[in-house]
Design a protein around this motif. Sequence first.
Motif, PDB file in Angstrom:
ATOM      1  N   GLY A 177       0.964  -1.236   0.054  1.00  0.00           N
ATOM      2  CA  GLY A 177       0.063  -0.110  -0.046  1.00  0.00           C
ATOM      3  C   GLY A 177       0.946   1.309  -0.099  1.00  0.00           C
ATOM      4  O   GLY A 177       0.521   2.273  -0.554  1.00  0.00           O
ATOM      5  N   TRP A 178       1.957   1.386   0.666  1.00  0.00           N
ATOM      6  CA  TRP A 178       2.866   2.313   0.745  1.00  0.00           C
ATOM      7  C   TRP A 178       3.363   2.899  -0.585  1.00  0.00           C
ATOM      8  O   TRP A 178       3.473   3.672  -1.097  1.00  0.00           O
ATOM      9  N   ILE A 179       3.912   1.765  -1.122  1.00  0.00           N
ATOM     10  CA  ILE A 179       4.387   1.861  -2.455  1.00  0.00           C
ATOM     11  C   ILE A 179       3.306   2.453  -3.608  1.00  0.00           C
ATOM     12  O   ILE A 179       3.738   3.437  -4.400  1.00  0.00           O
ATOM     13  N   ARG A 180       2.372   1.809  -3.415  1.00  0.00           N
ATOM     14  CA  ARG A 180       1.198   2.201  -4.347  1.00  0.00           C
ATOM     15  C   ARG A 180       0.846   3.776  -4.174  1.00  0.00           C
ATOM     16  O   ARG A 180       0.685   4.321  -5.134  1.00  0.00           O
ATOM     17  N   GLU A 181       0.724   4.105  -2.983  1.00  0.00           N
ATOM     18  CA  GLU A 181       0.187   5.446  -2.749  1.00  0.00           C
ATOM     19  C   GLU A 181       1.348   6.476  -3.180  1.00  0.00           C
ATOM     20  O   GLU A 181       1.047   7.515  -3.688  1.00  0.00           O
ATOM     21  N   SER A 182       2.602   5.930  -2.785  1.00  0.00           N
ATOM     22  CA  SER A 182       3.731   6.826  -3.218  1.00  0.00           C
ATOM     23  C   SER A 182       3.835   6.922  -4.755  1.00  0.00           C
ATOM     24  O   SER A 182       4.331   8.092  -5.272  1.00  0.00           O
ATOM     25  N   LEU A 183       3.624   5.903  -5.597  1.00  0.00           N
ATOM     26  CA  LEU A 183       3.658   6.154  -7.129  1.00  0.00           C
ATOM     27  C   LEU A 183       2.487   7.045  -7.385  1.00  0.00           C
ATOM     28  O   LEU A 183       2.740   7.849  -8.439  1.00  0.00           O
ATOM     29  N   ASP A 184       1.132   7.070  -6.887  1.00  0.00           N
ATOM     30  CA  ASP A 184       0.295   7.818  -7.344  1.00  0.00           C
ATOM     31  C   ASP A 184       0.842   9.334  -6.951  1.00  0.00           C
ATOM     32  O   ASP A 184       0.388  10.246  -8.029  1.00  0.00           O
ATOM     33  N   ILE A 185       1.479   9.739  -5.896  1.00  0.00           N
ATOM     34  CA  ILE A 185       1.830  11.176  -5.383  1.00  0.00           C
ATOM     35  C   ILE A 185       2.860  11.292  -6.606  1.00  0.00           C
ATOM     36  O   ILE A 185       2.769  12.404  -6.967  1.00  0.00           O
ATOM     37  N   MET A 186       3.853  10.582  -6.960  1.00  0.00           N
ATOM     38  CA  MET A 186       4.903  10.824  -7.740  1.00  0.00           C
ATOM     39  C   MET A 186       4.403  11.016  -8.998  1.00  0.00           C
ATOM     40  O   MET A 186       4.885  11.920  -9.775  1.00  0.00           O
ATOM     41  N   ASP A 187       3.605  10.182  -9.400  1.00  0.00           N
ATOM     42  CA  ASP A 187       2.828  10.632 -10.906  1.00  0.00           C
ATOM     43  C   ASP A 187       1.914  12.045 -10.974  1.00  0.00           C
ATOM     44  O   ASP A 187       2.289  12.587 -12.023  1.00  0.00           O
ATOM     45  N   LYS A 188       1.615  12.767  -9.855  1.00  0.00           N
ATOM     46  CA  LYS A 188       0.953  13.769  -9.830  1.00  0.00           C
ATOM     47  C   LYS A 188       2.091  15.115 -10.023  1.00  0.00           C
ATOM     48  O   LYS A 188       1.882  15.996 -10.285  1.00  0.00           O
ATOM     49  N   HIS A 234      11.726  17.074   0.016  1.00  0.00           N
ATOM     50  CA  HIS A 234      10.470  16.736   0.474  1.00  0.00           C
ATOM     51  C   HIS A 234       9.124  17.014  -0.624  1.00  0.00           C
ATOM     52  O   HIS A 234       9.269  18.003  -1.210  1.00  0.00           O
ATOM     53  N   VAL A 235       8.325  16.090  -0.670  1.00  0.00           N
ATOM     54  CA  VAL A 235       7.119  16.289  -1.725  1.00  0.00           C
ATOM     55  C   VAL A 235       5.909  16.972  -0.957  1.00  0.00           C
ATOM     56  O   VAL A 235       5.464  16.226  -0.065  1.00  0.00           O
ATOM     57  N   PRO A 236       5.389  17.931  -1.437  1.00  0.00           N
ATOM     58  CA  PRO A 236       4.105  18.648  -0.948  1.00  0.00           C
ATOM     59  C   PRO A 236       3.060  17.800  -0.914  1.00  0.00           C
ATOM     60  O   PRO A 236       2.928  16.725  -1.736  1.00  0.00           O
ATOM     61  N   GLY A 237       2.480  17.709   0.325  1.00  0.00           N
ATOM     62  CA  GLY A 237       1.235  16.815   0.270  1.00  0.00           C
ATOM     63  C   GLY A 237       1.482  15.500   1.287  1.00  0.00           C
ATOM     64  O   GLY A 237       0.615  14.750   1.603  1.00  0.00           O
ATOM     65  N   THR A 238       2.726  15.368   1.465  1.00  0.00           N
ATOM     66  CA  THR A 238       3.106  14.238   2.368  1.00  0.00           C
ATOM     67  C   THR A 238       3.762  14.927   3.658  1.00  0.00           C
ATOM     68  O   THR A 238       3.803  16.015   3.952  1.00  0.00           O
ATOM     69  N   SER A 239       3.900  13.786   4.671  1.00  0.00           N
ATOM     70  CA  SER A 239       4.200  14.317   5.987  1.00  0.00           C
ATOM     71  C   SER A 239       5.682  14.664   6.083  1.00  0.00           C
ATOM     72  O   SER A 239       6.527  14.180   5.294  1.00  0.00           O
ATOM     73  N   TRP A 240       5.746  15.620   7.042  1.00  0.00           N
ATOM     74  CA  TRP A 240       7.233  15.949   7.224  1.00  0.00           C
ATOM     75  C   TRP A 240       7.972  14.985   8.293  1.00  0.00           C
ATOM     76  O   TRP A 240       9.043  15.362   8.635  1.00  0.00           O
ATOM     77  N   ASN A 241       7.307  14.027   8.562  1.00  0.00           N
ATOM     78  CA  ASN A 241       8.048  13.091   9.496  1.00  0.00           C
ATOM     79  C   ASN A 241       8.807  12.177   8.658  1.00  0.00           C
ATOM     80  O   ASN A 241       8.077  11.332   7.867  1.00  0.00           O
ATOM     81  N   ILE A 270       9.323   7.475   1.002  1.00  0.00           N
ATOM     82  CA  ILE A 270       9.522   6.925  -0.340  1.00  0.00           C
ATOM     83  C   ILE A 270       9.490   7.967  -1.377  1.00  0.00           C
ATOM     84  O   ILE A 270      10.418   7.873  -2.392  1.00  0.00           O
ATOM     85  N   THR A 271       8.555   8.852  -1.397  1.00  0.00           N
ATOM     86  CA  THR A 271       8.509   9.789  -2.279  1.00  0.00           C
ATOM     87  C   THR A 271       9.834  10.816  -2.209  1.00  0.00           C
ATOM     88  O   THR A 271      10.177  11.323  -3.163  1.00  0.00           O
ATOM     89  N   ALA A 272      10.052  11.482  -1.031  1.00  0.00           N
ATOM     90  CA  ALA A 272      11.215  12.331  -1.011  1.00  0.00           C
ATOM     91  C   ALA A 272      12.586  11.487  -1.609  1.00  0.00           C
ATOM     92  O   ALA A 272      13.500  12.032  -2.315  1.00  0.00           O
ATOM     93  N   ALA A 273      12.833  10.274  -0.974  1.00  0.00           N
ATOM     94  CA  ALA A 273      13.900   9.462  -1.791  1.00  0.00           C
ATOM     95  C   ALA A 273      13.892   9.264  -3.201  1.00  0.00           C
ATOM     96  O   ALA A 273      14.941   9.654  -4.017  1.00  0.00           O
ATOM     97  N   CYS A 274      12.724   9.089  -3.859  1.00  0.00           N
ATOM     98  CA  CYS A 274      12.574   9.083  -5.316  1.00  0.00           C
ATOM     99  C   CYS A 274      12.698  10.326  -6.000  1.00  0.00           C
ATOM    100  O   CYS A 274      13.212  10.431  -7.074  1.00  0.00           O
ATOM    101  N   ASN A 275      12.348  11.182  -5.335  1.00  0.00           N
ATOM    102  CA  ASN A 275      12.489  12.695  -5.776  1.00  0.00           C
ATOM    103  C   ASN A 275      14.051  12.802  -5.944  1.00  0.00           C
ATOM    104  O   ASN A 275      14.455  13.486  -6.936  1.00  0.00           O
TER     105      ASN A 275
END
Length: 252
Positions: free
Chosen positions: A152-163, A216-223, A231-236
């Motif tokens: 679930g974490w990977i799939r949610e990260s991929l949707d945010i990355m796609d945006k 850091h990607v907007p819309g995600t937690s700062w934790n 995941i999204t910050a590392a992929c960015n």
Amino acid sequence: MPKYTALLRGRALATSHRAGIAGVAALGAAALAISAAPSSAQSTPSHEAAASAAPVKYSTQRIEGVKVQVTDQMAGQQLKAEAIAAKKQAADDAAAKKREAAEGGGKAAHKAQEKKAATEAGKSRGGDRSASRSAHRPAAPAHKSYANNLDGWIRESLDIMDKHDIPGSYSGLHRNIMRESSGNPHAINDWDINAINGIPSKGLLQVIPPTFKTYHVPGTSWNIYDPVANITAACNYAAHRYGSMDNVDSAY
């Protein structure tokens, strides 16, 4: 002395002549008195006539009762006439109010019908517009839910990355996550150079705090330990340095 005798005679004749005339006058007056005197049979009626012909006596006392009675009668008639007029006026006013109420009720009913028709027409137009907008507008995607696990974490990260146009694939993310943390979101490296420098790598993709903060990607937690945010910050970061997380096969 014949002249004097004649003169005396003449005077004597004149005297006797005056006496005769006086006597005749006296006799005439007596005759008139006798003819004018009333008889005994007519004396009583004359007195009654005289009595009946006595002057009429008029009272000078003011008669008030008659005037008051007449005035009261006139006032009563006036009040009666006023009462009749007031009753007629009240009837006319009541009839006028009744007509106005009937007319007002008719107008109110007409306005109510017009308002109802306008409301229904507005609803109809609004419904038509809503239906038209619904027909031309694509349906909003339903809120997507994700499992609270690595998949679930990977799939949610991929949707945010796609945006945010961040490249990466499920397999590339999964491979690097398993190498870096074995899928543990609370993993921390306390022995490498970063740890020695006081900035140990943390989370699923072992990101150091400065890198996490910068990418850091907007819309995600700062934790930094949040799985999706990590995941999204590392992929960015990997997209900026290597082109994509798919291109990373070792420590990065």
